[in-house]
Design a protein around this motif. Structure first.
Motif, PDB file in Angstrom:
ATOM      1  N   LEU A  11       9.863   7.900 -10.402  1.00 29.38           N
ATOM      2  CA  LEU A  11      10.828   8.944  -9.953  1.00 29.38           C
ATOM      3  C   LEU A  11      10.775   9.249  -8.813  1.00 29.38           C
ATOM      4  O   LEU A  11      11.409   8.731  -7.601  1.00 29.38           O
ATOM      5  N   LEU A  12       9.161   9.709  -7.663  1.00 31.32           N
ATOM      6  CA  LEU A  12       8.774  10.098  -6.918  1.00 31.32           C
ATOM      7  C   LEU A  12       8.860   9.116  -5.540  1.00 31.32           C
ATOM      8  O   LEU A  12       9.770   9.086  -4.792  1.00 31.32           O
ATOM      9  N   CYS A  13       8.826   7.205  -5.485  1.00 27.66           N
ATOM     10  CA  CYS A  13       9.361   6.511  -4.642  1.00 27.66           C
ATOM     11  C   CYS A  13      10.975   6.878  -4.578  1.00 27.66           C
ATOM     12  O   CYS A  13      11.042   6.123  -3.924  1.00 27.66           O
ATOM     13  N   CYS A  14      11.753   6.983  -6.119  1.00 28.20           N
ATOM     14  CA  CYS A  14      13.093   7.008  -5.862  1.00 28.20           C
ATOM     15  C   CYS A  14      13.368   7.474  -5.116  1.00 28.20           C
ATOM     16  O   CYS A  14      14.579   7.561  -4.468  1.00 28.20           O
ATOM     17  N   VAL A  15      13.363   8.528  -5.498  1.00 29.47           N
ATOM     18  CA  VAL A  15      13.634   9.836  -4.763  1.00 29.47           C
ATOM     19  C   VAL A  15      13.407   9.951  -2.884  1.00 29.47           C
ATOM     20  O   VAL A  15      14.219   9.968  -2.404  1.00 29.47           O
ATOM     21  N   VAL A  16      11.949   9.006  -2.495  1.00 28.02           N
ATOM     22  CA  VAL A  16      11.601   9.306  -1.270  1.00 28.02           C
ATOM     23  C   VAL A  16      12.812   8.118  -0.284  1.00 28.02           C
ATOM     24  O   VAL A  16      14.123   7.896   0.707  1.00 28.02           O
ATOM     25  N   ASP A  17      12.896   6.563  -1.050  1.00 29.97           N
ATOM     26  CA  ASP A  17      14.375   5.474  -1.055  1.00 29.97           C
ATOM     27  C   ASP A  17      15.931   6.167  -1.329  1.00 29.97           C
ATOM     28  O   ASP A  17      16.245   5.937  -0.038  1.00 29.97           O
ATOM     29  N   ARG A  36       1.028  -1.318  -0.356  1.00 36.10           N
ATOM     30  CA  ARG A  36       0.007   0.188  -0.067  1.00 36.10           C
ATOM     31  C   ARG A  36       1.066   1.669  -0.174  1.00 36.10           C
ATOM     32  O   ARG A  36       0.866   2.036  -0.763  1.00 36.10           O
ATOM     33  N   LEU A  37       1.854   1.083   0.408  1.00 34.51           N
ATOM     34  CA  LEU A  37       3.052   2.151   0.511  1.00 34.51           C
ATOM     35  C   LEU A  37       3.618   2.906  -0.506  1.00 34.51           C
ATOM     36  O   LEU A  37       3.804   3.787  -0.987  1.00 34.51           O
ATOM     37  N   SER A  38       4.161   1.600  -1.327  1.00 35.99           N
ATOM     38  CA  SER A  38       4.993   1.965  -2.322  1.00 35.99           C
ATOM     39  C   SER A  38       4.712   1.122  -3.664  1.00 35.99           C
ATOM     40  O   SER A  38       4.837   1.882  -4.566  1.00 35.99           O
ATOM     41  N   ARG A  39       3.543   0.067  -3.401  1.00 38.67           N
ATOM     42  CA  ARG A  39       3.455  -0.614  -4.609  1.00 38.67           C
ATOM     43  C   ARG A  39       3.767  -1.235  -5.752  1.00 38.67           C
ATOM     44  O   ARG A  39       4.010  -1.252  -6.504  1.00 38.67           O
ATOM     45  N   GLY A  40       5.105  -1.632  -4.786  1.00 37.86           N
ATOM     46  CA  GLY A  40       6.222  -2.337  -5.995  1.00 37.86           C
ATOM     47  C   GLY A  40       6.806  -0.884  -6.376  1.00 37.86           C
ATOM     48  O   GLY A  40       7.852  -1.444  -7.333  1.00 37.86           O
ATOM     49  N   LEU A  41       7.133  -0.299  -5.926  1.00 42.01           N
ATOM     50  CA  LEU A  41       7.756   0.926  -6.611  1.00 42.01           C
ATOM     51  C   LEU A  41       9.433   1.421  -5.917  1.00 42.01           C
ATOM     52  O   LEU A  41       9.074   1.031  -5.054  1.00 42.01           O
ATOM     53  N   GLY A  42      10.370   1.946  -6.866  1.00 42.92           N
ATOM     54  CA  GLY A  42      11.396   2.825  -6.269  1.00 42.92           C
ATOM     55  C   GLY A  42      12.683   1.897  -6.252  1.00 42.92           C
ATOM     56  O   GLY A  42      12.916   0.360  -6.832  1.00 42.92           O
ATOM     57  N   SER A  47      11.643  -5.388  -7.618  1.00 46.56           N
ATOM     58  CA  SER A  47      11.926  -6.036  -7.962  1.00 46.56           C
ATOM     59  C   SER A  47      11.702  -7.150  -9.462  1.00 46.56           C
ATOM     60  O   SER A  47      11.448  -5.849 -10.507  1.00 46.56           O
ATOM     61  N   GLY A  48      12.851  -7.963  -9.816  1.00 48.55           N
ATOM     62  CA  GLY A  48      13.260  -7.762 -11.072  1.00 48.55           C
ATOM     63  C   GLY A  48      13.629  -7.402 -12.368  1.00 48.55           C
ATOM     64  O   GLY A  48      14.482  -6.183 -11.163  1.00 48.55           O
ATOM     65  N   ARG A  49      13.280  -6.944 -13.519  1.00 46.84           N
ATOM     66  CA  ARG A  49      13.721  -5.923 -14.170  1.00 46.84           C
ATOM     67  C   ARG A  49      13.804  -4.744 -13.820  1.00 46.84           C
ATOM     68  O   ARG A  49      14.847  -4.099 -14.234  1.00 46.84           O
ATOM     69  N   LYS A  50      12.569  -4.463 -13.098  1.00 49.67           N
ATOM     70  CA  LYS A  50      12.305  -3.085 -12.837  1.00 49.67           C
ATOM     71  C   LYS A  50      13.267  -2.658 -12.310  1.00 49.67           C
ATOM     72  O   LYS A  50      13.946  -0.978 -12.292  1.00 49.67           O
TER      73      LYS A  50
END
Length: 482
Positions: A282-288, A117-123, A128-131
């Motif tokens: 991008l938003l999730c990557c910057v948070v991480d 619910r927080l990240s939806r597999g992003l960032g 995981s995987g190729r992403k």
């Protein structure tokens, strides 16, 4: 007589019924345990139906509960959270086998409702995987282009330290280091990600850093209290994301596509050219990047000040080495590190003793591998525990004590240890490890131009908080110029 016979028969029937029910429950329990213990799976405590081993776990300190499990059952052990089996990984050999030798099988992140619910597999952390592989390669390349591991970043750190030094209380009165140290470390990642730094008295940015702290320092009991604090967590994250979205919008308005300034500029260009790059990601990557690049590093730097004030003889030895190698006329550089084995050992011992990241984010298997001789079912969640590795009594003589000698040989030279892995190992090791090492050495060496002491008549508390990271408890300290 008839009544007595009736009571006797009734009693015998009830006893027989009880025995029958007991036998049925026993048979069902045995079948349940056998069904949930596939052949040659890792050992662990016997689970109860429905709740598994939850009664054996402390929701206040689940990592402490894990310790009891792996101490009894070994480096690869199994327990059940409800009806879901989980693997505890707690030894260097098993880490190396899983995350280096069989990295492709153990590289994916686990799914659990809160995280989904927080990240939806992003960032960078939850994907995981190729992403994930695609974004990790991109992030490492961009961070290196903008100075990670280079002299340009070294210069930024030394400049930021000058700002940090102006915030110290030179009167000898106790003061709180927390927010200025966190701000200083955040500015380093800001220079790479958003292309600018923020003043220490910027109230809006200070609130954002507090929101990050609230998110990261939630108690690490992801099966209970984190759900209770979900509204607070979502409120903090929404404010953090709003701040980052404002930075993204600012970049979109004034960026020059021929001359990218930072990570956000480069990512916005990728959105136009590469499939899988989106503004939400991008938003999730910057948070991480903010969370990973600020929280644990600032914690370690604060721990180093605590240890210096608590162990004055160690502090005196660091001062003596700095005076001998650097003196007063020059700023430290990474080139000095090889000439300062004791100071470098102290930095490593802070990483080990403070244990700022005691458990790495959970993994999940994408196949049915054999690990340490045990069968690991596909899709099972794995908790990699760093604490038992960096506090291994076989590797460190006095694991419960702060002792820089753990990283020095008999001749006083720095001793690199293969089994010391505070940033984990393998494909998902911390992408900013090189930057963190540089930050800790340079900031620590610069700050040791001061002499740190506890408030008069007080002892500093070295007990850490229970959270996703191990932070120090709030403290005040005296800093005296040397």
């Amino acid at each position: 007589i008839v009544d007595k016979i009736f009571l006797l028969v009734t009693g015998m029937w009830l006893n027989a019924k009880f025995i029958l029910v007991f036998l049925c429950v026993t048979v069902l329990l045995v079948k349940y345990l056998r069904a949930n213990r596939a052949q040659n799976t890792p050992p662990g405590p016997c689970p109860l139906p429905v709740i598994g081993n939850l009664l054996s776990l402390s929701f206040r300190d689940p990592v402490g509960s894990f310790t009891k499990v792996f101490e009894r059952y070994g480096d690869v052990s199994m327990l059940y959270l409800g009806n879901q089996p989980c693997i505890l990984l707690s030894g260097y050999k098993s880490f190396k086998e899983a995350f280096v030798e069989k990295a492709d099988i153990f590289a994916d992140r686990a799914h659990y409702p809160l995280n989904d619910r927080l990240s939806r597999g992003l960032g960078l952390i939850s994907s995981s995987g190729r992403k994930w592989a695609q974004h990790r390669r991109f992030t490492l390349a961009v961070l290196k282009d903008f100075g990670m591991g280079k002299q340009s970043l070294e210069h930024s750190i030394l400049q930021e330290n000058l700002h940090l030094g102006t915030c110290f209380n030179f009167s000898g009165l106790p003061f709180d280091l927390d927010h200025v140290v966190t701000n200083a470390l955040a500015n380093i990642i800001c220079s790479l990600v958003v292309g600018r730094r923020f003043d220490y008295d910027d109230r809006h940015f200070r609130r954002i850093l507090l929101y990050f702290d609230d998110v990261v320092q939630l108690p690490a009991n992801i099966w209970g209290q984190m759900y209770n604090q979900f509204p607070t967590l979502m409120s903090c994250l929404s404010k953090i994301k709003h701040f980052i979205q404002e930075e993204i919008d600012r970049h979109r308005r004034d960026r020059n596509t021929d001359c990218p300034r930072d990570y956000i500029d480069c990512y916005l260009q990728e959105i136009q050219e590469v499939f899988g790059f989106t503004e939400e990601n991008l938003l999730c990557c910057v948070v991480d990047l903010f969370a990973a690049g600020t929280e644990t590093t600032s914690n370690n730097l604060l721990w180093s000040m605590l240890y210096m004030a608590t162990y004055p003889t160690v502090q005196e030895s660091v001062h003596a080495e700095i005076d001998q190698v650097i003196g007063w006329r020059h700023e430290p550089s990474m080139a000095d590190r090889a000439l300062m084995p004791y100071t470098y050992a102290v930095v490593h011992e802070v990483l080990r003793s403070a244990n700022a990241l005691n458990i790495t984010p959970p993994r999940v298997t994408n196949r049915d591998p054999i690990l340490a001789g045990y069968f690991i079912p596909k899709g099972v969640t794995m908790f990699p525990l760093l604490t038992p590795i960096i506090q291994d009594r076989k590797e460190f003589r006095t694991p419960d004590q702060f002792n820089p000698g753990h990283f020095l040989d008999e001749n006083g030279k720095f001793l690199k240890k293969e089994r010391f892995i505070p940033f984990s190992i393998g494909k998902r090791t911390c992408p900013g490890e090189q930057m963190v090492q540089m930050e800790l050495f340079l900031f620590f060496t610069c700050l040791m131009r001061f002499s740190f002491h506890p408030p008069d008549g007080q002892n500093l508390d070295l007990a850490g908080t229970v959270g996703i990271t191990t932070a120090n408890k709030p403290f005040h300290i005296r800093a005296l110029p040397r």
